[in-house]
Design an enzyme around this catalytic site. Structure first.
Site, PDB file in Angstrom:
ATOM      1  N   CYS A 169       0.849  -1.194   0.000  1.00 10.58           N
ATOM      2  CA  CYS A 169       0.000   0.000   0.000  1.00 10.58           C
ATOM      3  C   CYS A 169       0.882   1.240   0.000  1.00 10.58           C
ATOM      4  CB  CYS A 169      -0.900  -0.021   1.227  1.00 10.58           C
ATOM      5  SG  CYS A 169      -1.968   1.416   1.332  1.00 10.58           S
ATOM      6  N   HIS A 218     -10.031   0.878   1.919  1.00 12.40           N
ATOM      7  CA  HIS A 218      -9.645   2.226   2.375  1.00 12.40           C
ATOM      8  C   HIS A 218     -10.881   3.064   2.693  1.00 12.40           C
ATOM      9  CE1 HIS A 218      -5.303   2.479   2.123  1.00 12.40           C
ATOM     10  NE2 HIS A 218      -5.277   1.962   0.906  1.00 12.40           N
ATOM     11  N   HIS A 258      -9.032  -3.667  -2.499  1.00 10.79           N
ATOM     12  CA  HIS A 258      -8.079  -2.970  -1.625  1.00 10.79           C
ATOM     13  C   HIS A 258      -8.503  -1.512  -1.426  1.00 10.79           C
ATOM     14  CE1 HIS A 258      -3.891  -2.023  -0.122  1.00 10.79           C
ATOM     15  NE2 HIS A 258      -4.292  -0.818  -0.502  1.00 10.79           N
ATOM     16  N   GLU A 259      -8.816  -0.838  -2.517  1.00 13.17           N
ATOM     17  CA  GLU A 259      -9.179   0.587  -2.421  1.00 13.17           C
ATOM     18  C   GLU A 259     -10.521   0.772  -1.701  1.00 13.17           C
ATOM     19  OE1 GLU A 259      -6.719   2.286  -2.900  1.00 13.17           O
ATOM     20  OE2 GLU A 259      -5.592   0.994  -4.242  1.00 13.17           O
TER      21      GLU A 259
HETATM   22 ZN   LIG Z   1      -3.670   1.087  -0.026  1.00 12.56          ZN
END
Ligand SMILES: [Zn+2]
Length: 137
Positions: A86, A131, A127-128
């Site tokens: 990341c 976030h 993954h995003e």
């Molecule tokens: Zn990330």
């Protein structure tokens, strides 16, 4: 405009709010920032440039594509374990991802879209989207 990458876990753990049409100007800064880090960056969430709003950009075929207010509406039954890096953290972390996902989102004109993604692109989207939930990877 290229913005500084947020690395403060406290800020990154704040859950992002739904984007409105007035937030779409952020997309250009997100793409500029992603491109500036393109050697290691395949995706970026808005909270990584200090905006706790549900917008992500994901590299697809050499371009950073924005997904506004993305929602996973269905996914494969199967998952796999993978090591992810990341931009906001040192090192890598093992996590579990779906092989494929169906995502509802708005594009940069705030038009609703629905699309299937699989493989690496699906992994980056997941993954995003983590976030956006304030999950640290
Ligand atoms: Zn990330």
């Amino acid at each position: 405009m290229i913005r500084e990458i947020v690395r403060d876990n406290k800020k990154l753990m704040i859950k992002s709010v739904e984007a409105t049409i007035n937030d779409l100007y952020i997309i250009d800064d997100m793409i500029d920032t992603a491109k500036a880090n393109n050697d290691i960056c395949v995706g970026l969430a808005a909270n990584q440039i200090g905006e706790s709003i549900r917008i992500i950009v994901v590299e697809m075929g050499g371009f950073f594509v924005p997904l506004v207010n993305p929602k996973i509406i269905s996914h494969s039954k199967t998952t796999y374990e993978v090591e992810e890096a990341c931009l906001s953290h040192e090192g890598t972390k093992e996590t579990t991802r779906y092989h494929s996902i169906e995502v509802e989102y708005c594009d940069r004109t705030f038009t609703k879209k629905k699309q299937n993604f699989s493989g690496f692109v699906a992994q980056v989207i997941q993954h995003e989207m983590d976030h956006c939930e304030g999950i640290l990877i």
